[in-house]
Design an enzyme around this catalytic site. Structure first.
Site, short mmCIF file in Angstrom:
data_model
loop_
_atom_site.label_atom_id
_atom_site.label_comp_id
_atom_site.label_asym_id
_atom_site.label_seq_id
_atom_site.Cartn_x
_atom_site.Cartn_y
_atom_site.Cartn_z
N ASN A 1 0.82 -1.22 0.00
CA ASN A 1 0.00 0.00 0.00
C ASN A 1 0.85 1.27 0.00
O ASN A 1 0.32 2.36 0.19
CB ASN A 1 -0.93 0.01 1.22
CG ASN A 1 -2.00 -1.06 1.12
OD1 ASN A 1 -2.49 -1.37 0.03
ND2 ASN A 1 -2.38 -1.64 2.26
N HIS B 1 3.00 2.47 2.10
CA HIS B 1 3.34 3.15 3.34
C HIS B 1 4.09 2.19 4.25
O HIS B 1 4.13 0.98 4.02
CB HIS B 1 2.11 3.74 4.04
CG HIS B 1 1.06 2.75 4.40
ND1 HIS B 1 -0.28 3.04 4.42
CD2 HIS B 1 1.13 1.43 4.75
CE1 HIS B 1 -0.97 1.98 4.77
NE2 HIS B 1 -0.13 1.00 4.98
N CYS C 1 3.03 6.90 7.31
CA CYS C 1 4.37 7.36 7.01
C CYS C 1 4.78 6.84 5.65
O CYS C 1 4.67 5.63 5.37
CB CYS C 1 5.34 6.87 8.09
SG CYS C 1 7.06 7.27 7.78
#
Length: 426
Positions: free
Chosen positions: A327, A329, A365
């Site tokens: 995904n 991240h 993040c």
């Protein structure tokens, strides 16, 4: 007479030669008797060649020169007997096979047969041993729980020869994804269902709580059970219960809350009714961590006491390419490594082990993010041990972007390791 003629045909005398054969043939024409080297079929047998030392060799002649130029003169060489290579006579012993190779082939066949017989005769001690040996896992309890076994590998242990918390967290994540796949609900996303994939929705973790009772060692087999339940209107709760495969003792209990996020806009989304219809039949009201246990876990972001004495900060943390999941991240297990291994003091890691942890995920993040990790260690508190009180430590953690936005808040409790506790009690 016929026997001697045949023997003389195959075993000629040492003094036989073509000239002698011619004289004998002439005498045979006069007397009417067959020569000694003539077989019954009228074929002249070739005599054995003389030894190499007795063979006549032609001497090399030096080429003459005319006006400084070599002249090749053809000379007529005397007729010489054609040499036939000498070979040992074929006997019964020479025609026998190579017994060493035959014995090796027989041994190989017997060993292969014994191995196949052992595999056929082997029976597992438990019916599920074959499935869990290959790590496939299976759905149990009328389709409400997924179970999978893991063996602790040598590269999954730390300096104290026990599995790290990151290893156990990876087992939790793996069983969650395999549960979705085994149930036939895996779309083209990372754990997303087909209806979620149609709407570009993905799962993101919001909160994780875990209690660790013991840590498995190298070579141990752990059994992980996982199931899902509803969490409010737009969330899903997933729980885990990890046990030792042989003894059945509890290793870890964990619970988590997951919400949906749009893959392109990166904003949280409500749960569509179509998705609820997909996962609703698998909801199980069972809880791995009770409400009483959850209340005892201190909330993140709150100071444990006013006696905080030490604070540790680590700046300049950047994700590597291998830290990202599909995904795009940072994987949630990587956050735990940043919190515990980077900013936690080495004195705590050497003498204590993680007993409980609560994580609140605030923001995702990406690969270009730059973070800093902060850890505050509270004053030592006491917890009741087997014979007497043993010291424990509580920590507050904050992982945030250098710009100031919070990524993860966490609270951890640490207990003395067994070796250090035993030394103190002694």
């Amino acid at each position: 007479m016929a026997g001697s003629l045949a023997a003389s045909a195959f075993f000629p005398g040492p003094g036989s030669s073509p000239a002698a054969s011619a004289r004998s043939s002439k005498n045979a024409a006069v007397t009417g008797e067959l020569p000694e080297n003539l077989s019954v079929r009228g074929i002249v047998a070739k005599p054995n060649p003389p030894p190499a030392a007795m063979q006549v060799k032609a001497q090399a002649q030096t080429l003459p020169k005319v006006n400084g130029t070599k002249v090749n003169l053809k000379t007529v060489k005397p007729d010489m007997e054609e040499t036939v290579p000498h070979s040992a006579p074929k006997t019964f012993y020479n025609q026998l096979p190579d017994w060493s190779m035959l014995l090796a082939a027989i041994t190989t066949i017997f060993l292969a047969a014994e191995k196949q017989w052992t595999l056929l005769d082997w029976k597992p001690k438990k019916p599920d041993m074959l499935v869990d040996t290959f790590g496939f896992g299976r759905i149990i309890q009328d389709g409400m729980v997924f179970r999978q076994n893991f063996m602790i590998r040598s590269y999954e242990i730390g300096a104290d020869r026990t599995a790290s918390i990151e290893t156990l967290m990876n087992h939790l994540q793996e069983t969650a994804l395999n549960h979705v796949r085994t149930a036939g609900l895996l779309g083209d996303g990372f754990g997303a269902t087909p209806e979620m994939s149609k709407r570009n929705l993905i799962w993101v973790v919001s909160k994780i709580q875990l209690l660790v009772e013991q840590y498995p060692a190298w070579g141990d087999t752990v059994q992980v059970d996982t199931w899902v339940a509803a969490a409010g209107k737009n969330g899903m709760r997933r729980d885990w219960h990890v046990r030792d495969y042989n003894s059945g003792r509890t290793i870890l209990r964990a619970t988590s809350v997951w919400v949906m996020m749009h893959k392109k806009t990166r904003r949280l989304s409500k749960m569509p009714d179509e998705v609820r219809a997909e996962i609703g039949p698998y909801f199980n009201d069972r809880s791995a961590i009770t409400e009483e246990q959850s209340e005892k876990l201190a909330k993140t972001g709150n100071k444990v006491g006013d006696d905080a004495t030490e604070q540790f900060i680590r700046k300049g943390l950047t994700p590597r390419w291998g830290d990202l999941d599909v995904n795009q991240h940072v994987n949630n297990v990587k956050y735990i490594g940043w919190i515990l291994e980077v900013s936690a003091p080495i004195s705590v890691l050497e003498k204590h082990e993680l007993a409980s942890m609560t994580l609140d995920y605030r923001k995702e993040c990406g690969r270009d993010s730059v973070l800093q990790s902060l850890t505050t260690v509270s004053g030592e508190c006491t917890s009741i041990g087997a014979d007497k009180q043993a010291s424990a430590i509580q920590c507050d953690h904050l992982l945030q972007l250098e710009s100031g936005a919070d990524i993860v808040k966490a609270h951890t409790e640490w207990r003395p390791k067994r070796s250090h506790a035993a030394a103190e009690n002694a």
